[in-house]
Design a protein around this motif. Structure first.
Motif, PDB file in Angstrom:
ATOM      1  N   SER A  58       0.876  -1.168   0.000  1.00 26.22           N
ATOM      2  CA  SER A  58       0.000   0.000   0.000  1.00 26.22           C
ATOM      3  C   SER A  58       0.913   1.217   0.000  1.00 26.22           C
ATOM      4  O   SER A  58       2.134   1.080  -0.133  1.00 26.22           O
ATOM      5  N   TRP A  59       0.344   2.407   0.115  1.00 26.47           N
ATOM      6  CA  TRP A  59       1.185   3.591   0.247  1.00 26.47           C
ATOM      7  C   TRP A  59       1.691   3.672   1.681  1.00 26.47           C
ATOM      8  O   TRP A  59       1.073   3.155   2.604  1.00 26.47           O
ATOM      9  N   TRP A  60       2.829   4.366   1.887  1.00 28.44           N
ATOM     10  CA  TRP A  60       3.490   4.315   3.194  1.00 28.44           C
ATOM     11  C   TRP A  60       2.653   4.912   4.313  1.00 28.44           C
ATOM     12  O   TRP A  60       2.827   4.553   5.478  1.00 28.44           O
ATOM     13  N   ASP A  61       1.731   5.810   4.000  1.00 34.32           N
ATOM     14  CA  ASP A  61       0.887   6.409   5.040  1.00 34.32           C
ATOM     15  C   ASP A  61       0.189   5.360   5.888  1.00 34.32           C
ATOM     16  O   ASP A  61      -0.092   5.589   7.077  1.00 34.32           O
ATOM     17  N   TYR A  62      -0.110   4.208   5.301  1.00 32.29           N
ATOM     18  CA  TYR A  62      -0.996   3.238   5.943  1.00 32.29           C
ATOM     19  C   TYR A  62      -0.262   2.036   6.546  1.00 32.29           C
ATOM     20  O   TYR A  62      -0.887   1.120   7.067  1.00 32.29           O
ATOM     21  N   GLY A  63       1.077   2.073   6.485  1.00 31.21           N
ATOM     22  CA  GLY A  63       1.849   0.924   6.950  1.00 31.21           C
ATOM     23  C   GLY A  63       1.617   0.577   8.413  1.00 31.21           C
ATOM     24  O   GLY A  63       1.440  -0.586   8.770  1.00 31.21           O
ATOM     25  N   HIS A  64       1.614   1.596   9.288  1.00 36.50           N
ATOM     26  CA  HIS A  64       1.436   1.328  10.721  1.00 36.50           C
ATOM     27  C   HIS A  64       0.019   0.844  11.014  1.00 36.50           C
ATOM     28  O   HIS A  64      -0.188   0.031  11.922  1.00 36.50           O
ATOM     29  N   TRP A  65      -0.963   1.346  10.279  1.00 37.48           N
ATOM     30  CA  TRP A  65      -2.332   0.871  10.466  1.00 37.48           C
ATOM     31  C   TRP A  65      -2.421  -0.620  10.149  1.00 37.48           C
ATOM     32  O   TRP A  65      -3.090  -1.370  10.845  1.00 37.48           O
ATOM     33  N   ILE A  66      -1.732  -1.014   9.075  1.00 34.14           N
ATOM     34  CA  ILE A  66      -1.738  -2.432   8.679  1.00 34.14           C
ATOM     35  C   ILE A  66      -1.112  -3.281   9.777  1.00 34.14           C
ATOM     36  O   ILE A  66      -1.618  -4.356  10.131  1.00 34.14           O
ATOM     37  N   THR A  67      -0.004  -2.800  10.342  1.00 34.76           N
ATOM     38  CA  THR A  67       0.666  -3.548  11.411  1.00 34.76           C
ATOM     39  C   THR A  67      -0.223  -3.659  12.648  1.00 34.76           C
ATOM     40  O   THR A  67      -0.388  -4.758  13.201  1.00 34.76           O
ATOM     41  N   PHE A  68      -0.785  -2.543  13.086  1.00 32.26           N
ATOM     42  CA  PHE A  68      -1.505  -2.519  14.364  1.00 32.26           C
ATOM     43  C   PHE A  68      -2.889  -3.145  14.265  1.00 32.26           C
ATOM     44  O   PHE A  68      -3.249  -3.990  15.092  1.00 32.26           O
ATOM     45  N   VAL A  69      -3.686  -2.744  13.295  1.00 34.43           N
ATOM     46  CA  VAL A  69      -5.076  -3.193  13.232  1.00 34.43           C
ATOM     47  C   VAL A  69      -5.184  -4.591  12.643  1.00 34.43           C
ATOM     48  O   VAL A  69      -5.823  -5.479  13.223  1.00 34.43           O
ATOM     49  N   ALA A  70      -4.566  -4.809  11.472  1.00 34.41           N
ATOM     50  CA  ALA A  70      -4.684  -6.116  10.803  1.00 34.41           C
ATOM     51  C   ALA A  70      -3.684  -7.130  11.332  1.00 34.41           C
ATOM     52  O   ALA A  70      -3.851  -8.337  11.117  1.00 34.41           O
ATOM     53  N   LYS A  71      -2.630  -6.653  11.999  1.00 40.49           N
ATOM     54  CA  LYS A  71      -1.520  -7.523  12.431  1.00 40.49           C
ATOM     55  C   LYS A  71      -0.935  -8.274  11.250  1.00 40.49           C
ATOM     56  O   LYS A  71      -0.625  -9.460  11.315  1.00 40.49           O
ATOM     57  N   ARG A  72      -0.788  -7.534  10.159  1.00 34.91           N
ATOM     58  CA  ARG A  72      -0.132  -8.036   8.958  1.00 34.91           C
ATOM     59  C   ARG A  72       1.099  -7.179   8.700  1.00 34.91           C
ATOM     60  O   ARG A  72       1.303  -6.150   9.337  1.00 34.91           O
ATOM     61  N   ILE A  73       1.937  -7.566   7.767  1.00 32.22           N
ATOM     62  CA  ILE A  73       3.246  -6.939   7.600  1.00 32.22           C
ATOM     63  C   ILE A  73       3.271  -6.088   6.327  1.00 32.22           C
ATOM     64  O   ILE A  73       3.243  -6.632   5.215  1.00 32.22           O
ATOM     65  N   PRO A  74       3.315  -4.772   6.447  1.00 34.16           N
ATOM     66  CA  PRO A  74       3.373  -3.920   5.257  1.00 34.16           C
ATOM     67  C   PRO A  74       4.745  -3.970   4.595  1.00 34.16           C
ATOM     68  O   PRO A  74       5.759  -4.209   5.252  1.00 34.16           O
ATOM     69  N   ASN A  75       4.762  -3.740   3.291  1.00 36.15           N
ATOM     70  CA  ASN A  75       6.028  -3.674   2.560  1.00 36.15           C
ATOM     71  C   ASN A  75       6.719  -2.323   2.725  1.00 36.15           C
ATOM     72  O   ASN A  75       7.893  -2.177   2.354  1.00 36.15           O
ATOM     73  N   ASN A  76       6.002  -1.326   3.251  1.00 28.67           N
ATOM     74  CA  ASN A  76       6.593  -0.005   3.489  1.00 28.67           C
ATOM     75  C   ASN A  76       5.857   0.623   4.663  1.00 28.67           C
ATOM     76  O   ASN A  76       4.815   0.118   5.088  1.00 28.67           O
ATOM     77  N   ASN A  77       6.398   1.714   5.177  1.00 33.03           N
ATOM     78  CA  ASN A  77       5.806   2.292   6.386  1.00 33.03           C
ATOM     79  C   ASN A  77       6.034   3.799   6.453  1.00 33.03           C
ATOM     80  O   ASN A  77       6.777   4.352   5.636  1.00 33.03           O
ATOM     81  N   PRO A  78       5.402   4.478   7.410  1.00 33.55           N
ATOM     82  CA  PRO A  78       5.551   5.937   7.514  1.00 33.55           C
ATOM     83  C   PRO A  78       6.941   6.442   7.891  1.00 33.55           C
ATOM     84  O   PRO A  78       7.132   7.655   7.995  1.00 33.55           O
ATOM     85  N   PHE A  79       7.886   5.537   8.104  1.00 35.13           N
ATOM     86  CA  PHE A  79       9.271   5.982   8.247  1.00 35.13           C
ATOM     87  C   PHE A  79       9.866   6.264   6.865  1.00 35.13           C
ATOM     88  O   PHE A  79      11.051   6.539   6.749  1.00 35.13           O
ATOM     89  N   GLN A  80       9.029   6.144   5.838  1.00 31.74           N
ATOM     90  CA  GLN A  80       9.417   6.259   4.423  1.00 31.74           C
ATOM     91  C   GLN A  80      10.409   5.174   4.006  1.00 31.74           C
ATOM     92  O   GLN A  80      11.198   5.356   3.079  1.00 31.74           O
ATOM     93  N   HIS A  81      10.359   4.056   4.715  1.00 31.52           N
ATOM     94  CA  HIS A  81      11.169   2.903   4.334  1.00 31.52           C
ATOM     95  C   HIS A  81      10.342   2.014   3.420  1.00 31.52           C
ATOM     96  O   HIS A  81       9.162   1.787   3.657  1.00 31.52           O
ATOM     97  N   GLY A  82      10.986   1.512   2.354  1.00 28.78           N
ATOM     98  CA  GLY A  82      10.274   0.689   1.388  1.00 28.78           C
ATOM     99  C   GLY A  82       9.507   1.507   0.375  1.00 28.78           C
ATOM    100  O   GLY A  82       8.667   0.969  -0.350  1.00 28.78           O
ATOM    101  N   VAL A  83       9.777   2.795   0.307  1.00 28.64           N
ATOM    102  CA  VAL A  83       9.045   3.680  -0.599  1.00 28.64           C
ATOM    103  C   VAL A  83       9.834   3.932  -1.879  1.00 28.64           C
ATOM    104  O   VAL A  83       9.307   3.806  -2.980  1.00 28.64           O
ATOM    105  N   ALA A  84      11.090   4.309  -1.729  1.00 30.83           N
ATOM    106  CA  ALA A  84      11.920   4.639  -2.881  1.00 30.83           C
ATOM    107  C   ALA A  84      12.620   3.388  -3.405  1.00 30.83           C
ATOM    108  O   ALA A  84      12.530   2.305  -2.828  1.00 30.83           O
ATOM    109  N   GLY A  85      13.340   3.555  -4.497  1.00 25.21           N
ATOM    110  CA  GLY A  85      14.103   2.454  -5.059  1.00 25.21           C
ATOM    111  C   GLY A  85      13.295   1.623  -6.043  1.00 25.21           C
ATOM    112  O   GLY A  85      12.073   1.760  -6.158  1.00 25.21           O
ATOM    113  N   PRO A  86      13.974   0.726  -6.750  1.00 23.21           N
ATOM    114  CA  PRO A  86      13.298  -0.060  -7.802  1.00 23.21           C
ATOM    115  C   PRO A  86      12.200  -0.972  -7.290  1.00 23.21           C
ATOM    116  O   PRO A  86      11.288  -1.320  -8.042  1.00 23.21           O
ATOM    117  N   ASN A  87      12.272  -1.378  -6.023  1.00 18.48           N
ATOM    118  CA  ASN A  87      11.227  -2.233  -5.453  1.00 18.48           C
ATOM    119  C   ASN A  87      10.319  -1.483  -4.481  1.00 18.48           C
ATOM    120  O   ASN A  87       9.592  -2.093  -3.693  1.00 18.48           O
TER     121      ASN A  87
END
Length: 885
Positions: free
Chosen positions: A577-606
């Protein structure tokens, strides 16, 4: 007698006023609790507080353990935690002390920590202002810090569970302690050159005060490594104060003692704390901090040695020698020790700089004057007056505490100008300096105001009540002369009020009250609006569904893992998803986002930015394969209003111009005035975010009407943007032909293109591509929320949901030519037809027509249009990637 009684009770009166200010602060910060608390917990504000609550839960379960690595975010690597444990440990300790064990209980208790910390700012600010000036100034400062607004107020509200307000509190405590150490040390009769003066009685209080300042620094350091900013403040102050001491011919021994003890304590504390992060990065807990603190002590000693060496020589030698030494040191570092140069110099330049992508991160944006005035308004004027007052008071003999406050303010102001997040630090400076100015004006004018008040009440400053009751009998003159006439009462010029001073006092008091009152009303309005803040119900519902209806990742949500030994289990996966929602995914769904609001997993080829803006499904799929993604969540905000963010992160040089370029358009027909207007290009409709959210991954043909536009390129029009010279509504086929015909023989500097209206001007334009949009072959909708972003438009109107969840699947292959389609009904009873055009004689389809128990279902078999051929595809076919014969 009454005055003596008042003086006797003065400390209690001051304490009472401070308590009232503290209670006012607590009340305003607690207002959101009425709306945010539910039976399920607290609907926390913003993004980061959800992750902080995740940390509190984890720490409560493992107390006093703290996770420096988290496997529940940034799949498939996990993420390193770069801030300290102090705020989390405080919140977790309060939870344990109050018996909070369930998620709702932990959320409520932790949500009160920021309001309690901002309450502590009231007495801390009072003490600091009292050290700088007097009790009166302290009370004014305490009152102002209780009501000051902006980020300082928002980030200390109930429900904003984050360490930001702790940064402000602990850094201000350090400033108070450092100022106290300076004041306790500066006038002590000791000299480093005279060992006989270094007695225990002389040094006991200065050393103790400096030790406490070191401990105060460590509190800030254990909360956030950005406390290094205050080492920079101390270093800058030390340099300036040495120069001032040289010009005033005053010993700087006190600076050596204070800095050596303070940062000696910090070095010991940092070493005992450990270095959980490798390298020298000052934004993390590395040994680089110790190097900086040691360099600060060494620099202080070098400044002292240079001042001793140049003693007796012309005073300008000292700053000249410093400039030469500094230039030489920078050159040596750059050439001989580039790693240390990068640590000290490049980090400083980077901190105060701004990259293109920071404009997409709200707290990292530069601070504009408009936003500064909106936050602090008249407080800025008062604070400027306070700074001027401190400079004026130090015109003859410099007070090091005042110099430190001025430099602290200057650097925090510069930090805030570079990154608006530091506004919550600046609140303490504004309150302090505004109080200094108000206090200085009161000191300079109160006597005149008192005289005016006495005159207004009919009393005279020079009249004695006793004389008024019994006039003295006239004395006889000498040797029978006439007795002198009784002297007439005259009002001395000293008793005349200076009306200008009284006017200044009235203006300053009035402005201070306006600043305080406006800020208080703004805080109450902010707190009231925060009742309805937090995560919107659509995202909450979608993530609760995900937590209950998607496979478990096999990662223990509460466990603390060692990054050196941890490996993800086979069944684990990521959520894109977009990084804004990474922590929501972790806390509410208890699933693992590919990126997070630390702006990690946002830039780069992947990164998520490249994925969401990719116009090639195969390239997008490779990203998901590389980072182990199984689900993709989209929402209308990233699809529209936030689209510029992933576009900018994906290509900072071009940004959203490739997808949503701006053109200059006449304000009205025949007008010579132009306005910049964005439009959609076909590239926007081909992005993954658009194809998923707008078209459900289905093939979509162009609408009946598109905008044909002719325009002048910027170079030809001598403008910064292309200028539209003609537009016409056409159907897609005619429009494409017209563009081709015009561009074939276009005049120099002129072009034609097809454009779609921007969503703000025509809401459903995002559903109307300019050319055919191919189907996505490996994505199926598995859940959508109920809200239609277009409202209740009836059966004939568009129906686009706020949040959608897609599953990334291998898909089944069907051989055939033409267009294949299957009817789909969603969990909200929305119906659509998934359509796909064959590629090289095959279709790859994502929906099962049998054996699937999900909420979004096919209501019939696949059918190749115009052939009568139908196909049944099982869930096993989809997951195994089988070919259907």
């Amino acid at each position: 007698m009454a005055q003596m009684d008042l003086k006797k009770y003065q400390p209690y009166i001051i304490i009472g006023i401070i308590i009232l200010f503290a209670l006012l602060t607590l009340w305003t910060r607690g207002i959101p609790s009425d709306g945010l608390v539910t039976t399920e917990g607290v609907n926390l504000l913003g993004n980061d507080p959800w992750y902080m609550l995740r940390q509190v839960e984890q720490t409560v379960a493992n107390y006093p353990g703290y996770a420096w690595f988290d496997a529940m975010t940034l799949y498939p690597t996990g993420d390193v935690i770069y801030w300290g444990p102090l705020f989390v440990q405080i919140a977790a300790a309060l939870c344990l002390l109050t018996g909070a064990a369930t998620r709702p209980e932990i959320m409520v208790v932790a949500s009160w920590v920021p309001p309690l910390m901002v309450v502590a700012m009231v007495p801390v600010t009072y003490l600091l202002a009292r050290k700088i000036a007097d009790r009166k100034t302290g009370l004014i400062a305490a009152g102002l810090i209780a009501v000051i607004g902006g980020n300082y107020a928002y980030r200390s509200l109930f429900g904003f569970v984050d360490h930001h307000i702790a940064e402000t509190l602990f850094s201000t405590i350090f400033v108070l302690a450092y100022v106290a150490a300076l004041l306790a040390t500066r006038d002590r009769p000791f000299s480093l050159a005279d060992h006989s003066s270094l007695k225990l009685e002389t040094l006991k209080i200065p050393v103790l005060a400096s030790v406490l300042a070191g401990v105060a620094y460590l509190l800030g350091y254990f909360n956030m490594p950005t406390m290094i900013l205050f080492a920079l403040i101390v270093a800058t102050f030390t340099l300036v104060q040495f120069i001032l001491d040289v010009f005033q011919e005053r010993s700087s021994d006190y600076l050596v003692l204070v800095n050596a003890v303070v940062f000696g304590v910090v070095i010991v504390g940092a070493a005992a704390f450990g270095f959980p992060h490798p390298g020298l990065d000052l934004s993390r807990y590395t040994v680089g901090h110790v190097i900086v603190y040691a360099a600060l002590i060494a620099g202080t000693l070098a400044l002292y040695g240079l001042s001793v060496f140049l003693k007796g020589r012309p005073k300008y030698y000292y700053p000249a020698a410093l400039a030469a030494v500094a230039a030489l040191a920078v050159a040596v570092l750059y050439i001989a020790l580039p790693e240390i140069y990068g640590l000290l110099i490049a980090s400083l330049i980077s901190f105060f700089g701004e990259a293109a992508v920071t404009t997409t991160v709200q707290e990292a944006r530069a601070w504009s004057f408009a936003s500064a005035w909106a936050t602090f308004h008249w407080g800025l004027v008062l604070a400027a007056g306070g700074a001027a007052a401190l400079v004026w008071q130090n015109r003859e003999r410099v007070n090091p505490a005042h110099v430190f406050v001025l430099i602290w303010t200057a650097i925090i102001l510069a930090s805030t100008a570079a990154h608006v997040r530091y506004e919550y630090y600046l609140a303490a400076n504004i309150a302090l300096l505004a109080a200094v100015f108000a206090g200085a004006v009161i000191d300079a004018t109160w006597r005149d105001a008192a005289r005016l008040l006495r005159r207004g009440s009919g009393s005279s400053a020079s009249s004695a009540p006793e004389a008024a009751e019994k006039p003295e009998a006239p004395k006889k003159g000498k040797k029978g002369g006439k007795a002198p006439e009784a002297r007439k009462e005259k009002t001395s010029w000293r008793d005349q009020p200076d009306y200008l001073k009284v006017g200044v006092l009235a203006v300053v008091v009035g402005v201070t009250l306006i600043f305080a009152g406006t800020s208080l009303l703004g805080n109450i309005a902010l707190a009231e609006s925060a009742k309805y803040g937090g995560m919107n119900s659509e995202w909450m519902e979608a993530l609760e569904w995900m937590g209950e209806n998607t496979p478990d990742t096999g990662v223990d949500y509460y466990a603390i893992y060692d990054p050196n030994t941890f490996t993800y289990p086979e069944e684990s996966y990521g959520v894109m998803s977009w990084w804004d929602y990474g922590h929501w995914i972790t806390f509410v769904a208890k699933r693992i986002p590919n990126n997070n609001p630390f702006q990690h997993g946002v830039a780069g080829p992947n990164g998520s930015a490249v994925y969401l803006t990719s116009t090639d499904e195969a390239a997008a799929n490779r990203i998901l394969d590389n980072i182990g993604t199984r689900y993709v969540i989209t929402d209308i905000e990233v699809d529209t209003g936030k689209f510029h963010a992933p576009a900018t992160w994906a290509d900072p040089d071009v940004g959203q111009n490739r997808f949503q370029p701006y053109f200059l358009l006449p304000v009205s027909a025949g007008s010579s005035e132009y306005q910049a207007v964005p439009f959609n290009t076909q590239e926007y409709y081909l992005t993954m975010i658009s194809r998923l959210h707008n078209f459900d991954g289905s093939m979509t043909d162009p609408t009946s009407q598109v905008i044909y536009a002719e325009y002048l390129e910027p170079a030809a029009a001598n403008t910064s943007l292309p200028v539209i010279t003609r537009t016409q509504q056409m159907n897609a086929t005619e429009g494409a032909a017209a563009v081709e015909a015009y561009n074939r023989n276009a005049p120099a500097g002129s072009r034609a293109t097809l454009l779609g209206m921007y969503y703000q001007f025509q809401g459903d334009s995002i559903l109307k591509p300019l050319e055919r949009v191919p189907a996505l072959q490996h994505y199926r909708l598995v859940h959508e929320t109920s809200r239609n972003v277009y409202g209740n438009v009836g059966e004939s109107g568009p129906d686009l949901k706020f949040v959608k969840i897609f599953e990334y699947v291998p898909g089944a292959t069907i051989r055939g030519e033409g267009i294949i389609e299957v009817p789909i009904v969603t969990n909200t009873d929305r119906e659509f037809t998934y359509r796909q055009e064959s590629v090289n004689g095959t279709f790859v389809v994502p929906y099962a027509t049998s054996g699937w128990s999900g909420e979004v279902k096919a209501t019939g078999p696949y059918r190749i249009v115009g052939t009568g051929q139908t196909f049944d595809v099982t869930e096993e076919d989809i997951q195994q990637g089988r070919t259907i014969n």
